[in-house]
Design a protein around this motif. Structure first.
Motif, PDB file in Angstrom:
ATOM      1  N   PRO A 157       0.841  -1.203   0.000  1.00  0.00           N
ATOM      2  CA  PRO A 157       0.000   0.000   0.000  1.00  0.00           C
ATOM      3  C   PRO A 157       0.881   1.259   0.000  1.00  0.00           C
ATOM      4  CG  PRO A 157       0.079  -0.954   2.185  1.00  0.00           C
ATOM      5  CD  PRO A 157       0.790  -1.919   1.269  1.00  0.00           C
ATOM      6  N   PRO A 158       0.340   2.389  -0.423  1.00  0.00           N
ATOM      7  CA  PRO A 158       1.136   3.625  -0.469  1.00  0.00           C
ATOM      8  C   PRO A 158       1.807   3.983   0.856  1.00  0.00           C
ATOM      9  CG  PRO A 158      -0.956   3.947  -1.586  1.00  0.00           C
ATOM     10  CD  PRO A 158      -1.016   2.589  -0.921  1.00  0.00           C
ATOM     11  N   GLU A 159       1.151   3.675   1.975  1.00  0.00           N
ATOM     12  CA  GLU A 159       1.711   4.011   3.292  1.00  0.00           C
ATOM     13  C   GLU A 159       3.046   3.319   3.544  1.00  0.00           C
ATOM     14  OE1 GLU A 159      -1.446   2.352   3.085  1.00  0.00           O
ATOM     15  OE2 GLU A 159      -2.410   4.283   2.773  1.00  0.00           O
ATOM     16  N   PHE A 160       3.291   2.225   2.857  1.00  0.00           N
ATOM     17  CA  PHE A 160       4.532   1.461   2.976  1.00  0.00           C
ATOM     18  C   PHE A 160       5.740   2.356   2.726  1.00  0.00           C
ATOM     19  CE2 PHE A 160       7.896  -1.065   1.009  1.00  0.00           C
ATOM     20  CZ  PHE A 160       7.982  -2.190   1.800  1.00  0.00           C
ATOM     21  N   PHE A 161       5.581   3.301   1.806  1.00  0.00           N
ATOM     22  CA  PHE A 161       6.694   4.170   1.409  1.00  0.00           C
ATOM     23  C   PHE A 161       6.761   5.455   2.227  1.00  0.00           C
ATOM     24  CE2 PHE A 161       5.483   1.639  -2.292  1.00  0.00           C
ATOM     25  CZ  PHE A 161       6.684   1.003  -2.546  1.00  0.00           C
ATOM     26  N   GLU A 162       5.796   5.638   3.134  1.00  0.00           N
ATOM     27  CA  GLU A 162       5.725   6.873   3.906  1.00  0.00           C
ATOM     28  C   GLU A 162       5.958   6.665   5.400  1.00  0.00           C
ATOM     29  OE1 GLU A 162       1.747   7.992   2.965  1.00  0.00           O
ATOM     30  OE2 GLU A 162       2.214   8.368   0.862  1.00  0.00           O
ATOM     31  N   ASP A 163       5.734   5.459   5.872  1.00  0.00           N
ATOM     32  CA  ASP A 163       5.763   5.188   7.301  1.00  0.00           C
ATOM     33  C   ASP A 163       6.636   3.961   7.566  1.00  0.00           C
ATOM     34  OD1 ASP A 163       5.127   4.165   9.912  1.00  0.00           O
ATOM     35  OD2 ASP A 163       3.157   5.118   9.834  1.00  0.00           O
ATOM     36  N   ALA A 164       7.730   4.162   8.290  1.00  0.00           N
ATOM     37  CA  ALA A 164       8.673   3.067   8.542  1.00  0.00           C
ATOM     38  C   ALA A 164       8.013   1.897   9.279  1.00  0.00           C
ATOM     39  CB  ALA A 164       9.879   3.576   9.322  1.00  0.00           C
ATOM     40  N   ASP A 165       7.064   2.180  10.163  1.00  0.00           N
ATOM     41  CA  ASP A 165       6.389   1.098  10.882  1.00  0.00           C
ATOM     42  C   ASP A 165       5.540   0.251   9.937  1.00  0.00           C
ATOM     43  OD1 ASP A 165       7.493   1.796  13.357  1.00  0.00           O
ATOM     44  OD2 ASP A 165       5.843   3.154  13.833  1.00  0.00           O
ATOM     45  N   VAL A 166       4.879   0.898   8.996  1.00  0.00           N
ATOM     46  CA  VAL A 166       4.087   0.171   7.993  1.00  0.00           C
ATOM     47  C   VAL A 166       5.012  -0.656   7.117  1.00  0.00           C
ATOM     48  CG1 VAL A 166       2.530   0.415   6.009  1.00  0.00           C
ATOM     49  CG2 VAL A 166       2.209   1.855   8.034  1.00  0.00           C
ATOM     50  N   MET A 167       6.142  -0.063   6.725  1.00  0.00           N
ATOM     51  CA  MET A 167       7.114  -0.798   5.914  1.00  0.00           C
ATOM     52  C   MET A 167       7.587  -2.036   6.651  1.00  0.00           C
ATOM     53  SD  MET A 167      10.592  -1.584   5.622  1.00  0.00           S
ATOM     54  CE  MET A 167      11.475  -0.327   6.507  1.00  0.00           C
ATOM     55  N   LEU A 168       7.888  -1.896   7.931  1.00  0.00           N
ATOM     56  CA  LEU A 168       8.366  -3.039   8.709  1.00  0.00           C
ATOM     57  C   LEU A 168       7.302  -4.129   8.804  1.00  0.00           C
ATOM     58  CD1 LEU A 168      10.329  -1.224  11.547  1.00  0.00           C
ATOM     59  CD2 LEU A 168      11.281  -2.768   9.820  1.00  0.00           C
ATOM     60  N   GLU A 169       6.051  -3.745   9.018  1.00  0.00           N
ATOM     61  CA  GLU A 169       4.974  -4.726   9.132  1.00  0.00           C
ATOM     62  C   GLU A 169       4.819  -5.532   7.838  1.00  0.00           C
ATOM     63  OE1 GLU A 169       0.107  -4.775   9.342  1.00  0.00           O
ATOM     64  OE2 GLU A 169       1.147  -2.965   9.969  1.00  0.00           O
ATOM     65  N   TRP A 170       4.687  -4.836   6.718  1.00  0.00           N
ATOM     66  CA  TRP A 170       4.489  -5.511   5.429  1.00  0.00           C
ATOM     67  C   TRP A 170       5.773  -6.206   4.977  1.00  0.00           C
ATOM     68  CZ3 TRP A 170      -0.004  -5.679   2.354  1.00  0.00           C
ATOM     69  CH2 TRP A 170      -1.106  -5.001   2.885  1.00  0.00           C
ATOM     70  N   GLY A 171       6.912  -5.572   5.227  1.00  0.00           N
ATOM     71  CA  GLY A 171       8.190  -6.159   4.832  1.00  0.00           C
ATOM     72  C   GLY A 171       8.496  -7.438   5.590  1.00  0.00           C
ATOM     73  N   ARG A 172       8.258  -7.435   6.891  1.00  0.00           N
ATOM     74  CA  ARG A 172       8.493  -8.646   7.686  1.00  0.00           C
ATOM     75  C   ARG A 172       7.585  -9.784   7.245  1.00  0.00           C
ATOM     76  NH1 ARG A 172       8.979  -5.225  13.207  1.00  0.00           N
ATOM     77  NH2 ARG A 172      11.223  -4.862  13.124  1.00  0.00           N
ATOM     78  N   ALA A 173       6.347  -9.457   6.904  1.00  0.00           N
ATOM     79  CA  ALA A 173       5.427 -10.497   6.424  1.00  0.00           C
ATOM     80  C   ALA A 173       5.937 -11.099   5.109  1.00  0.00           C
ATOM     81  CB  ALA A 173       4.021  -9.918   6.242  1.00  0.00           C
ATOM     82  N   ALA A 174       6.444 -10.251   4.210  1.00  0.00           N
ATOM     83  CA  ALA A 174       6.969 -10.744   2.932  1.00  0.00           C
ATOM     84  C   ALA A 174       8.223 -11.596   3.144  1.00  0.00           C
ATOM     85  CB  ALA A 174       7.264  -9.577   1.991  1.00  0.00           C
ATOM     86  N   VAL A 175       9.077 -11.184   4.073  1.00  0.00           N
ATOM     87  CA  VAL A 175      10.275 -11.983   4.383  1.00  0.00           C
ATOM     88  C   VAL A 175       9.853 -13.333   4.954  1.00  0.00           C
ATOM     89  CG1 VAL A 175      12.331 -12.136   5.842  1.00  0.00           C
ATOM     90  CG2 VAL A 175      11.793  -9.988   4.668  1.00  0.00           C
ATOM     91  N   ALA A 176       8.856 -13.347   5.825  1.00  0.00           N
ATOM     92  CA  ALA A 176       8.370 -14.608   6.403  1.00  0.00           C
ATOM     93  C   ALA A 176       7.838 -15.534   5.312  1.00  0.00           C
ATOM     94  CB  ALA A 176       7.289 -14.339   7.446  1.00  0.00           C
ATOM     95  N   VAL A 177       7.155 -14.974   4.314  1.00  0.00           N
ATOM     96  CA  VAL A 177       6.677 -15.780   3.189  1.00  0.00           C
ATOM     97  C   VAL A 177       7.876 -16.353   2.427  1.00  0.00           C
ATOM     98  CG1 VAL A 177       5.466 -15.696   0.961  1.00  0.00           C
ATOM     99  CG2 VAL A 177       4.479 -14.576   2.966  1.00  0.00           C
ATOM    100  N   GLY A 178       8.897 -15.542   2.231  1.00  0.00           N
ATOM    101  CA  GLY A 178      10.105 -16.017   1.549  1.00  0.00           C
ATOM    102  C   GLY A 178      10.799 -17.128   2.308  1.00  0.00           C
ATOM    103  N   VAL A 179      10.876 -16.990   3.621  1.00  0.00           N
ATOM    104  CA  VAL A 179      11.499 -18.030   4.459  1.00  0.00           C
ATOM    105  C   VAL A 179      10.701 -19.323   4.354  1.00  0.00           C
ATOM    106  CG1 VAL A 179      11.985 -18.711   6.851  1.00  0.00           C
ATOM    107  CG2 VAL A 179      12.624 -16.430   6.048  1.00  0.00           C
ATOM    108  N   ALA A 180       9.382 -19.218   4.455  1.00  0.00           N
ATOM    109  CA  ALA A 180       8.528 -20.411   4.366  1.00  0.00           C
ATOM    110  C   ALA A 180       8.655 -21.073   3.004  1.00  0.00           C
ATOM    111  CB  ALA A 180       7.072 -20.036   4.633  1.00  0.00           C
ATOM    112  N   ALA A 181       8.737 -20.268   1.951  1.00  0.00           N
ATOM    113  CA  ALA A 181       8.878 -20.820   0.601  1.00  0.00           C
ATOM    114  C   ALA A 181      10.205 -21.554   0.452  1.00  0.00           C
ATOM    115  CB  ALA A 181       8.762 -19.717  -0.443  1.00  0.00           C
ATOM    116  N   LYS A 182      11.245 -20.984   1.019  1.00  0.00           N
ATOM    117  CA  LYS A 182      12.561 -21.629   0.925  1.00  0.00           C
ATOM    118  C   LYS A 182      12.580 -22.943   1.693  1.00  0.00           C
ATOM    119  CE  LYS A 182      17.456 -20.892   1.088  1.00  0.00           C
ATOM    120  NZ  LYS A 182      18.539 -19.936   1.113  1.00  0.00           N
TER     121      LYS A 182
END
Length: 119
Positions: A83-108
């Motif tokens: 979402p646009p807030e990802f690029f404006e708010d570091a906390d939002v970036m961390l929330e969405w980014g950590r979820a994406a990293v977790a998906v990557g870890v699970a996929a690996k």
């Protein structure tokens, strides 16, 4: 020496609080890694985060559409723009980014280990 992509450089800096962020050119875009785990890609100047069955509904609830590598074909990949807030708010970036990293870890973890060649 390949030309540097300013957007990819900015993305790697913005995502740095997640861990060691690196990017590698691949098929006209960039694959983005966190601590060696694929969790995002950059294509056509846009960032897409890795998603799976556990995170996809969150993207879909916001009306975000998956990455479609070939506009003339219906196939899509399991990556969504944040979402646009990802690029404006570091906390939002961390929330969405950590979820994406977790998906990557699970996929690996779900992939079979590479077999060593027999000599």
């Amino acid at each position: 020496m390949a030309a540097k992509n300013a957007y990819v450089e900015w993305i790697t800096e913005w995502l740095a609080p997640l861990g060691e962020i690196t990017a590698r050119r691949m098929m006209g875009g960039h694959v983005v890694y966190c601590n060696g785990i694929v969790f995002a890609l950059v294509a056509n100047g846009l960032l897409y985060l890795k998603a799976d069955a556990s995170t996809r509904p969150k993207f879909q609830a916001l009306g975000l559409k998956p990455f479609q590598p070939f506009p003339d074909k219906e196939s899509v990949m399991g990556y969504y723009p944040p979402p646009p807030e990802f690029f404006e708010d570091a906390d939002v970036m961390l929330e969405w980014g950590r979820a994406a990293v977790a998906v990557g870890v699970a996929a690996k973890k779900g992939k079979a280990p590479k077999k060593k060649a027999v000599k």
